[in-house]
Scaffold this active site. Structure first.
Site, short mmCIF file in Angstrom:
data_model
loop_
_atom_site.label_atom_id
_atom_site.label_comp_id
_atom_site.label_asym_id
_atom_site.label_seq_id
_atom_site.Cartn_x
_atom_site.Cartn_y
_atom_site.Cartn_z
N GLY A 247 0.82 -1.21 0.00
CA GLY A 247 0.00 0.00 0.00
C GLY A 247 0.85 1.26 0.00
O GLY A 247 1.76 1.43 -0.81
N GLY B 198 19.10 8.75 -34.87
CA GLY B 198 18.60 9.59 -33.78
C GLY B 198 19.36 9.33 -32.49
O GLY B 198 19.50 10.23 -31.66
N ALA B 199 19.83 8.10 -32.35
CA ALA B 199 20.54 7.77 -31.12
C ALA B 199 21.84 8.57 -31.00
O ALA B 199 22.29 8.86 -29.89
CB ALA B 199 20.83 6.27 -31.06
C1 HXC Z 1 -1.87 -2.64 11.39
C2 HXC Z 1 -0.61 -4.43 10.76
C3 HXC Z 1 -0.64 -4.02 9.42
C4 HXC Z 1 -1.34 -2.83 9.12
C5 HXC Z 1 0.51 -5.83 9.53
N1 HXC Z 1 0.11 -5.56 10.77
N2 HXC Z 1 0.05 -4.90 8.68
N3 HXC Z 1 -1.21 -3.74 11.74
N4 HXC Z 1 -1.93 -2.17 10.12
N5 HXC Z 1 -1.40 -2.35 7.88
C6 HXC Z 1 0.43 -6.32 11.99
C7 HXC Z 1 -0.23 -7.67 12.04
O1 HXC Z 1 -1.51 -7.55 12.60
C8 HXC Z 1 0.72 -8.43 12.94
O2 HXC Z 1 0.48 -8.06 14.27
C9 HXC Z 1 2.06 -7.88 12.58
O3 HXC Z 1 1.81 -6.62 11.96
C10 HXC Z 1 2.80 -8.76 11.59
O4 HXC Z 1 1.96 -9.04 10.48
P1 HXC Z 1 1.83 -10.50 9.86
O5 HXC Z 1 0.67 -10.49 8.93
O6 HXC Z 1 1.85 -11.52 10.96
O7 HXC Z 1 3.20 -10.62 9.08
P2 HXC Z 1 3.50 -11.28 7.67
O8 HXC Z 1 2.86 -12.64 7.62
O9 HXC Z 1 4.97 -11.20 7.49
O10 HXC Z 1 2.77 -10.39 6.59
C11 HXC Z 1 3.13 -9.03 6.41
C12 HXC Z 1 2.14 -8.29 5.48
C13 HXC Z 1 0.72 -8.50 6.02
C14 HXC Z 1 2.27 -8.86 4.06
C15 HXC Z 1 2.55 -6.84 5.45
O11 HXC Z 1 0.69 -8.20 7.43
C16 HXC Z 1 -0.29 -7.66 5.34
O12 HXC Z 1 -0.74 -8.00 4.25
N6 HXC Z 1 -0.70 -6.56 6.00
C17 HXC Z 1 -1.71 -5.68 5.48
C18 HXC Z 1 -1.21 -4.93 4.29
C19 HXC Z 1 -2.19 -3.89 3.86
O13 HXC Z 1 -3.19 -4.21 3.22
N7 HXC Z 1 -1.95 -2.65 4.32
C20 HXC Z 1 -2.84 -1.52 4.14
C21 HXC Z 1 -2.54 -1.00 2.75
S1 HXC Z 1 -3.54 0.35 2.35
P3 HXC Z 1 0.83 -8.97 15.52
O14 HXC Z 1 0.18 -8.31 16.68
O15 HXC Z 1 0.29 -10.32 15.22
O16 HXC Z 1 2.32 -8.96 15.64
C22 HXC Z 1 -2.53 1.62 2.42
C23 HXC Z 1 -3.17 2.89 2.03
C24 HXC Z 1 -2.23 3.96 1.65
O17 HXC Z 1 -1.39 1.55 2.76
C25 HXC Z 1 -2.37 4.30 0.24
C26 HXC Z 1 -1.68 5.56 -0.08
C27 HXC Z 1 -1.58 5.77 -1.57
#
Ligand code: HXC
Length: 508
Positions: A169, A404-405
């Site tokens: 994201g 051109g290059a």
């Molecule tokens: C809050 C989060 C988080 C998030 C991960 N965690 N992403 N907490 N907000 N965005 C937390 C999990 O709950 C977990 O907490 C710890 O971080 C580790 O995550 P895991 O999933 O256990 O790790 P992993 O298996 O390595 O996977 C990592 C990951 C996955 C691929 C990043 O966590 C994931 O897909 N997260 C969500 C990604 C996402 O969709 N983000 C929002 C994007 S929207 P605990 O307590 O268990 O340790 C965005 C908008 C902005 O960013 C756009 C602007 C243009």
């Protein structure tokens, strides 16, 4: 007083533990360092001064009021790399997956503002799941605040992003707006939406690695400039890389002592060009034999290999090198190589880094694939970048400079300051055979052969261009380093300004 000291120590210790020992162990088990360990490797020993260690998030939804970690998932501050000031932030995956809350964003913005104020580079160590989901729009706002600063800092202070974990994201868009991205193989990923979302929306099944791993982004997409084996290698590479960069657009390039004589002659270059025009040779060799101590920091080596970009030094001072590579697709200009080199030329121009261009280019790559994917616009990027650049520009044509290059590759006509050619240079509209087959279409084989010979005799040399002043001098290959060093000395006080404008409109 003593109570406050005790509290300070307690909070400091808590901050050092990030999201707790269990999560630190999990981070280590994945072969990753923690946010603080990374800073220890990146910065000079003992130089790190932390800011905002006590900052916490203010979210009260989803039970977040009971889950607070001092520092809120990002370690920020300043330090030095080989004695030069740098501002840093290092996201802590052990705290909510390094996700970005409003306060976390505020900390990043603070170091960016400080860096801009004093003219120092910013290095971000990114390891983040993107926007902190529990905070909703507050974290989106935080991202936008960071993005805005990325843009304002662009061209003012160098910005380098190291991707050291899964970045999703918003966590990819901020790095995307920085100047360079280094990724770590097998543990870092960049995607706007991860594999789960991809599967739901498009039905595609793809791994994190395939979708946005270091190999994907450093070969296919060119989002990443370099793929390193592990955290340590990436951080040490960042240190080396930093040494090439000026601190800001107001600073000169860094200078360091070099034991390599400025006038070192390199006789092996006199024989590097093969007898046949179709035979390749490795342009890396030309570059390494020209720069100080053969040290060349190449960027995007796995992408658009028909052009080489990177930094070297002459007389201890940074230069940007752009060079066609005859070993890959005969060094032709295509979409990938044009985009790759254009952005690099613009970086050099923004930060007062002289550009040395080695030319051996048979032209633009023909074909429907290139045309339909916009080679016109992408090729124009490189043309535009060279034409607008006002930094010292030295060009050496080693062999082909066709069509051109020829114009594009920092020619005299695009305000090249010193344009040299080796005696092996061929500067023409196109290769002899292709040219003759067009202008003498219908002739028999003997006729074509004779006319080809005539065309070669006339154009397969640097002298026609030199007689028009398009080439300043035909030089011995062995004297290339000496000529470039002298040229750069002469050009050190170069002054050239483009007409006033709000900004240009490069074909994006
Ligand atoms: C809050 C989060 C988080 C998030 C991960 N965690 N992403 N907490 N907000 N965005 C937390 C999990 O709950 C977990 O907490 C710890 O971080 C580790 O995550 P895991 O999933 O256990 O790790 P992993 O298996 O390595 O996977 C990592 C990951 C996955 C691929 C990043 O966590 C994931 O897909 N997260 C969500 C990604 C996402 O969709 N983000 C929002 C994007 S929207 P605990 O307590 O268990 O340790 C965005 C908008 C902005 O960013 C756009 C602007 C243009």
């Amino acid at each position: 007083m003593s109570a406050n000291i005790a509290e300070m120590e307690k909070r400091r210790s808590a901050a050092k533990l990030g999201g707790g020992q269990k999560r630190i162990d999990a981070q280590h088990a994945k072969g990753k360092l923690t946010a603080r360990e990374r800073l220890d490797v990146l910065l000079d020993e003992g130089s790190f001064e932390e800011m905002d260690l006590y900052v916490e998030h203010d979210c009260v939804d989803f039970g977040m009021q009971d889950q607070k970690f001092p520092g809120d998932g990002v370690v920020t501050g300043s330090g030095t790399i080989n004695g030069r000031l740098v501002y840093v932030f290092s996201q802590d995956f052990t705290v909510f997956g390094g996700s970005l809350s409003a306060r976390h964003a505020q900390k990043i913005c603070k170091v960016m503002d400080a860096a801009l104020k004093v003219g120092a580079p910013v290095i971000g160590l990114n390891d983040s799941g993107g926007a902190r989901i529990q905070e909703g729009v507050a974290s989106l706002g935080g991202y936008a605040d960071v993005f805005q600063r990325n843009v304002l800092a662009s061209g003012v202070v160098p910005q380098l992003s190291l991707i050291m974990g899964p970045c999703a994201g918003g966590a990819v868009y901020s790095p995307a707006m920085t100047d360079f991205i280094f990724m770590v193989k097998d543990s870092s990923y960049m995607f706007v939406t991860g594999p789960e979302v991809v599967k739901t929306v498009t039905n595609e099944v793809v791994t994190q690695e395939e979708l946005g791993g270091a190999i994907t982004h450093s070969s296919k997409t060119s989002v990443s400039d370099l793929a390193l084996e592990n955290d340590i290698e990436a951080l040490l590479a960042a240190r080396d890389f930093f040494d090439f960069l000026p601190s800001s657009n107001r600073d000169d390039v860094p200078e360091r002592p070099s034991a390599d004589a400025w006038d070192r002659l390199e006789p092996s270059l006199d024989t590097i060009i093969p007898p046949s025009a179709n035979q390749p040779y490795d342009m890396h060799e030309v570059i390494r034999k020209t720069v100080d101590e053969g040290e060349f920091f190449e960027l995007q080596p796995q992408h658009g290999g028909n052009i080489i970009i990177g930094f070297g030094r002459i007389e201890g001072r940074t230069i940007g090198v752009v060079a066609n590579q005859p070993m890959v697709l005969a060094g032709v200009l295509d979409i990938n190589s044009s985009r790759k080199a254009a952005r690099f030329v613009r970086f050099c121009d923004a930060f007062n880094i002289p550009i040395v261009t080695f030319v051996d280019v048979p032209g633009f790559l023909p074909g429907t694939d290139q045309e339909h994917n916009g080679i016109i616009k992408h090729g124009a990027k490189l043309l535009f970048a060279y034409a607008e650049a006002t930094v010292p520009k030295i060009t050496v044509i080693t062999r082909k400079a066709y069509g051109g290059a020829y114009d594009v590759m920092s020619s005299k006509h695009l305000r090249g300051d010193l344009n040299y050619a080796w005696p092996t240079a061929e500067i023409a509209v196109m290769g002899a055979k292709g040219a003759v087959e067009i202008i003498f279409r219908g002739q028999d084989a003997d006729g074509i052969a004779a006319k080809t010979k005539e065309y070669e005799d006339r154009f397969a040399n640097p002298f026609v261009a030199a007689s028009r002043g398009y080439i300043d001098e035909v030089i011995y290959p062995h004297s290339t380093r000496r000529r470039i060093a002298l040229g750069l000395r002469k050009l050190r006080n170069k002054e050239l300004e483009n007409p006033w404008k709000k900004h240009d409109n490069i074909p994006l």
